[in-house]
Design a protein around this motif. Structure first.
Motif, PDB file in Angstrom:
ATOM      1  N   GLU A   1     -39.457  68.063 -14.274  1.00 23.56           N
ATOM      2  CA  GLU A   1     -38.594  68.184 -15.038  1.00 23.56           C
ATOM      3  C   GLU A   1     -37.323  68.682 -14.111  1.00 23.56           C
ATOM      4  OE1 GLU A   1     -36.873  68.555 -18.226  1.00 23.56           O
ATOM      5  OE2 GLU A   1     -38.908  67.178 -18.903  1.00 23.56           O
ATOM      6  N   ASP A   2     -37.935  68.815 -12.963  1.00 23.97           N
ATOM      7  CA  ASP A   2     -36.400  69.653 -12.030  1.00 23.97           C
ATOM      8  C   ASP A   2     -35.767  68.453 -10.938  1.00 23.97           C
ATOM      9  OD1 ASP A   2     -36.577  72.044 -12.705  1.00 23.97           O
ATOM     10  OD2 ASP A   2     -38.275  73.459 -12.104  1.00 23.97           O
ATOM     11  N   HIS A   3     -37.501  67.408 -11.042  1.00 19.77           N
ATOM     12  CA  HIS A   3     -36.940  66.095 -10.146  1.00 19.77           C
ATOM     13  C   HIS A   3     -35.633  65.378 -11.115  1.00 19.77           C
ATOM     14  CE1 HIS A   3     -37.864  63.395  -7.359  1.00 19.77           C
ATOM     15  NE2 HIS A   3     -37.649  62.521  -8.367  1.00 19.77           N
ATOM     16  N   PHE A   4     -35.109  65.178 -12.101  1.00 17.81           N
ATOM     17  CA  PHE A   4     -33.382  64.144 -12.593  1.00 17.81           C
ATOM     18  C   PHE A   4     -32.390  64.381 -12.041  1.00 17.81           C
ATOM     19  CE2 PHE A   4     -37.374  65.247 -15.908  1.00 17.81           C
ATOM     20  CZ  PHE A   4     -37.110  63.281 -15.938  1.00 17.81           C
ATOM     21  N   ILE A   5     -32.360  63.950 -11.395  1.00 17.76           N
ATOM     22  CA  ILE A   5     -30.433  64.238 -10.513  1.00 17.76           C
ATOM     23  C   ILE A   5     -29.737  64.835 -11.550  1.00 17.76           C
ATOM     24  CG2 ILE A   5     -29.927  61.796 -11.377  1.00 17.76           C
ATOM     25  CD1 ILE A   5     -29.202  63.052  -7.961  1.00 17.76           C
ATOM     26  N   GLU A   6     -29.669  64.562 -12.791  1.00 24.23           N
ATOM     27  CA  GLU A   6     -29.439  65.505 -13.662  1.00 24.23           C
ATOM     28  C   GLU A   6     -29.203  66.881 -12.984  1.00 24.23           C
ATOM     29  OE1 GLU A   6     -29.698  61.335 -15.042  1.00 24.23           O
ATOM     30  OE2 GLU A   6     -30.869  62.868 -14.732  1.00 24.23           O
TER      31      GLU A   6
END
Length: 194
Positions: free
Chosen positions: A180-185
């Motif tokens: 979850e923490d990976h997304f560029i947003e």
């Protein structure tokens, strides 16, 4: 430009048509001003490159992740035909490609000033790439948002490492390593809050 600006550029690399490479390939890039940005994993070819965790010994770059190196080599010639960028930027697999591009530029005597690598997977098993970037004065900015698991991979078979220290940003969405923490947003939101 700020780290957030570079994260926004990394995000645009996902949505803008590639100027280097093909949309369905494991490696592609966009050019904006004096920066080159690489998108991360968003197709099957990228996943195959990510999962190719064999190693390859590349003279003067060290022992590298074979999948990332092969993906980079698929667009190496058109990248090297461009003027030397001031900055190489990438997210996820694109962060790995940005680091490899900076290393190849250093070997060509054309070192960029900086690399912004957001949520980078590990690219090498020795310190050759990191030493090369440092010896050429390249400022390497590696970011890990929250408890993103991607900067911790690959983990098996070899002593994988980053070519510099990770800068922690953001608040974990979960108290354990996660995607979850990976997304560029989420990276952009974390950099906006700091």
């Amino acid at each position: 430009m700020t780290p957030r600006d570079y994260a926004l550029l990394a995000q645009r690399a996902y949505t803008s048509p590639p100027q280097i490479g093909a949309e369905a390939s494991a490696a592609r890039a966009i050019v904006e001003g004096s920066a080159i940005a690489f998108p991360g994993t968003n197709n099957i070819a990228c996943w195959l490159a990510d999962l190719d965790v064999e190693i390859v010994n590349v003279p003067d770059l060290g022992v590298l992740h074979a999948g990332f190196w092969q993906a980079f080599c698929s667009i190496r010639d058109p990248l090297m035909a461009l003027p030397t960028p001031d900055v190489a930027v990438g997210h996820s697999e694109g962060a790995a490609l940005a680091l490899l591009y900076a290393g190849v530029l250093c070997l060509a005597g054309r070192a960029p000033q900086e690399v912004y690598a957001f949520e980078p997977p590990r690219v090498s098993v020795d310190d050759t790439l990191g030493a090369l970037l440092q010896a050429n004065g390249v400022q390497v900015h590696l970011y890990r948002n929250g408890e993103d698991v991607v900067p911790l991979v690959p983990r098996l078979l070899h002593p994988w490492q980053h070519p510099g220290p990770l800068t922690p940003i953001g608040t974990p969405s979960l108290p354990v390593p996660n995607v979850e923490d990976h997304f560029i947003e989420r990276v952009i939101a974390a950099l906006s809050a700091s």
